[in-house]
Design a protein around this motif. Structure first.
Motif, PDB file in Angstrom:
ATOM      1  N   TYR A   1       6.737  -3.998  -6.717  1.00 24.49           N
ATOM      2  CA  TYR A   1       7.979  -3.247  -6.643  1.00 24.49           C
ATOM      3  C   TYR A   1       9.165  -4.193  -6.824  1.00 24.49           C
ATOM      4  N   PRO A   2      10.378  -3.658  -7.085  1.00 24.14           N
ATOM      5  CA  PRO A   2      11.555  -4.511  -7.299  1.00 24.14           C
ATOM      6  C   PRO A   2      11.891  -5.353  -6.069  1.00 24.14           C
ATOM      7  N   VAL A   3      12.384  -6.558  -6.319  1.00 29.77           N
ATOM      8  CA  VAL A   3      12.806  -7.470  -5.253  1.00 29.77           C
ATOM      9  C   VAL A   3      14.211  -7.971  -5.573  1.00 29.77           C
ATOM     10  N   LEU A   4      15.109  -7.817  -4.618  1.00 30.77           N
ATOM     11  CA  LEU A   4      16.478  -8.319  -4.728  1.00 30.77           C
ATOM     12  C   LEU A   4      16.571  -9.664  -4.027  1.00 30.77           C
TER      13      LEU A   4
ATOM     14  N   PRO B   1      -1.387  12.222   1.477  1.00 29.64           N
ATOM     15  CA  PRO B   1      -2.689  11.742   1.977  1.00 29.64           C
ATOM     16  C   PRO B   1      -2.626  11.468   3.467  1.00 29.64           C
ATOM     17  N   PRO B   2      -3.781  11.367   4.121  1.00 34.00           N
ATOM     18  CA  PRO B   2      -3.789  11.029   5.552  1.00 34.00           C
ATOM     19  C   PRO B   2      -3.155   9.660   5.795  1.00 34.00           C
ATOM     20  N   ILE B   3      -2.609   9.474   6.991  1.00 30.17           N
ATOM     21  CA  ILE B   3      -2.041   8.179   7.372  1.00 30.17           C
ATOM     22  C   ILE B   3      -3.129   7.109   7.277  1.00 30.17           C
ATOM     23  N   MET B   4      -2.783   5.961   6.730  1.00 35.02           N
ATOM     24  CA  MET B   4      -3.766   4.897   6.541  1.00 35.02           C
ATOM     25  C   MET B   4      -4.336   4.406   7.868  1.00 35.02           C
TER      26      MET B   4
ATOM     27  N   TYR C   1       5.212  10.249  -5.401  1.00 35.71           N
ATOM     28  CA  TYR C   1       5.963  11.308  -4.730  1.00 35.71           C
ATOM     29  C   TYR C   1       7.472  11.055  -4.772  1.00 35.71           C
ATOM     30  N   GLY C   2       7.893   9.961  -5.400  1.00 36.12           N
ATOM     31  CA  GLY C   2       9.317   9.678  -5.520  1.00 36.12           C
ATOM     32  C   GLY C   2       9.831   8.557  -4.645  1.00 36.12           C
ATOM     33  N   LEU C   3       8.953   7.851  -3.909  1.00 34.09           N
ATOM     34  CA  LEU C   3       9.402   6.735  -3.077  1.00 34.09           C
ATOM     35  C   LEU C   3       9.687   5.516  -3.950  1.00 34.09           C
ATOM     36  N   VAL C   4      10.857   4.907  -3.764  1.00 27.67           N
ATOM     37  CA  VAL C   4      11.190   3.641  -4.413  1.00 27.67           C
ATOM     38  C   VAL C   4      11.195   2.565  -3.335  1.00 27.67           C
ATOM     39  N   THR C   5      10.288   1.610  -3.460  1.00 24.23           N
ATOM     40  CA  THR C   5      10.202   0.506  -2.509  1.00 24.23           C
ATOM     41  C   THR C   5      10.947  -0.695  -3.073  1.00 24.23           C
ATOM     42  N   ILE C   6      11.783  -1.314  -2.253  1.00 26.75           N
ATOM     43  CA  ILE C   6      12.570  -2.475  -2.670  1.00 26.75           C
ATOM     44  C   ILE C   6      12.427  -3.573  -1.623  1.00 26.75           C
ATOM     45  N   GLY C   7      12.008  -4.738  -2.058  1.00 30.64           N
ATOM     46  CA  GLY C   7      12.010  -5.898  -1.177  1.00 30.64           C
ATOM     47  C   GLY C   7      13.345  -6.605  -1.261  1.00 30.64           C
TER      48      GLY C   7
ATOM     49  N   SER D   1       0.830  -1.216   0.000  1.00 29.60           N
ATOM     50  CA  SER D   1       0.000   0.000   0.000  1.00 29.60           C
ATOM     51  C   SER D   1       0.862   1.263   0.000  1.00 29.60           C
ATOM     52  N   TRP D   2       1.949   1.260   0.783  1.00 32.03           N
ATOM     53  CA  TRP D   2       2.849   2.419   0.781  1.00 32.03           C
ATOM     54  C   TRP D   2       3.482   2.606  -0.598  1.00 32.03           C
ATOM     55  N   HIS D   3       3.834   1.511  -1.242  1.00 34.00           N
ATOM     56  CA  HIS D   3       4.387   1.612  -2.596  1.00 34.00           C
ATOM     57  C   HIS D   3       3.390   2.307  -3.527  1.00 34.00           C
ATOM     58  N   GLU D   4       2.155   1.872  -3.494  1.00 35.01           N
ATOM     59  CA  GLU D   4       1.149   2.467  -4.371  1.00 35.01           C
ATOM     60  C   GLU D   4       0.879   3.932  -4.021  1.00 35.01           C
ATOM     61  N   ARG D   5       0.876   4.247  -2.732  1.00 36.82           N
ATOM     62  CA  ARG D   5       0.558   5.607  -2.292  1.00 36.82           C
ATOM     63  C   ARG D   5       1.661   6.613  -2.614  1.00 36.82           C
ATOM     64  N   TYR D   6       2.908   6.191  -2.407  1.00 33.09           N
ATOM     65  CA  TYR D   6       3.992   7.177  -2.389  1.00 33.09           C
ATOM     66  C   TYR D   6       4.962   7.078  -3.564  1.00 33.09           C
TER      67      TYR D   6
END
Length: 354
Positions: free
Chosen positions: A102-105, A164-167, A70-76, A62-67
């Motif tokens: 999102y990308p996964v290493l 957006p407001p905190i989930m 705004y420039g957030l890169v999520t990596i697992g 959800s954070w990946h989709e939300r942010y």
């Protein structure tokens, strides 16, 4: 956006290291710190059979989709707890199952794990656009605080952004007022870290016959075996032809098991199993089949009302989800030669309304 007071790590103290080598999934080219210069990065160190990791994934996705806008890169960063978790195909199946986009290493040699001084699954690490570690948290929970930290790190790079407001909590047991009890600790099945309670103990060479002790002799935190079993470093595999029994006294709300159709990685990769034999593990609690009120998400039922799971690939299966916290004994009956047990994990939280 509300207050940015999130107790971020002092950026003068911790500069993020480079990622270690490994295969990358969900991305065309490997990512590097240089390629991500100017981006805020959320690292999620996880393992696809870790219950705590699995329970945090809905928040991470959800954070990946939300942010991301705004420039957030999520990596697992998938750092496997068991050897079968090194197989790309197994992680790809989990990525599909949990909707990870999102990308996964694949951190099979734990180099990224070590470079970031990781100690537990899961661990979240937040890196700001200047390359400094701003926040880290281990385990479940702290979801609102972590999202606030994400917003704060993004705000450093773009002070004019409006977020957006905190989930709201995604599960009732994550809401304020939920009660979390102390449970039976995680139990491992293989002889390297094992919790087998039988007097015979483990035999590292060849299968042996185990006899179940009487009820009064079965205590926590151990599991007990009956039938023919073969112990490995990480696993405890049924080596008979008809039925092998595992008894587990425990106290918790829910029980999960890491199971595999085989302890042999080659057999798993080639999907080898005895012809005509269903990879079935029957599940009973307190001497009775599970019911819709206490069955976990992985439970199926046959025509006779017997509750069971099918073990098609190495994975974590939710066996029991009781309506409340309590003391019980779980019985597993393994019906196929080679079926392997790796670990039991337990969940602890309930809401006041349950």
């Amino acid at each position: 956006m509300g207050s940015m007071d999130t107790n971020l790590v002092d950026p003068r103290m911790v500069r993020a290291p480079e990622f270690g080598p490994g295969e990358w999934l969900n991305v065309e080219q490997p990512l590097t710190r240089e390629r991500l210069r100017g981006h805020t990065i959320l690292l999620d160190f996880w393992d696809y059979t870790c219950i705590n990791c699995i329970r945090t994934l809905p928040y991470v996705t959800s954070w990946h989709e939300r942010y991301a806008p705004y420039g957030l890169v999520t990596i697992g960063v998938h750092s496997p707890e068991f050897r079968f978790g090194r197989a790309r195909a197994q992680v790809e199946a989990a990525i599909e199952e949990y909707g990870i986009r999102y990308p996964v290493l694949l951190d099979n040699e734990y180099q990224t794990w070590d470079r970031f001084a990781t100690r537990a699954w899961p661990t979240k690490v937040l890196i700001d656009a200047a390359g400094y570690v701003r926040y880290r948290v281990e385990g479940e929970g702290h979801y609102a605080r972590t999202e606030e930290a994400i917003q704060a790190a993004l705000h450093l790079h773009n002070p004019e952004a409006s977020f957006p407001p905190i989930m709201d909590p995604l599960r009732p047991e994550d809401e304020p007022g939920a009660v979390c009890y102390r449970t039976t600790p995680e139990l491992y099945a293989g002889y390297e870290r094992g919790s087998l309670g039988n007097r015979q103990g483990y035999a590292a060479q060849g299968p042996i016959v185990y006899e179940l002790p009487r009820a009064a002799q079965r205590v926590e935190p151990f599991f007990y075996a009956g039938g023919i079993w073969r112990a490995g470093p990480e696993s405890f595999a049924f080596a008979g032809q008809e039925a092998g029994r595992i008894l587990l006294p425990y106290h918790a709300v829910g029980v999960n098991a890491v199971l595999s159709p085989s302890a042999d990685p080659v057999e798993v990769a080639l999907h080898l199993r005895p012809q005509g034999v269903e990879p079935r593990v029957e599940v009973f609690q307190d001497g009775a089949p599970l019911t819709p009120e206490n069955a976990g998400a992985g439970i199926l039922y046959d025509d006779g009302g017997i509750s069971y799971v099918l073990v098609e690939r190495p994975q974590m299966v939710e066996l029991v989800r009781n309506p409340g916290f309590g003391h019980h004994e779980l019985e597993l009956i393994f019906r196929a030669n080679g079926l392997a047990l790796y670990a039991f994990t337990f969940t602890s939280c309930v809401t006041e309304s349950r």
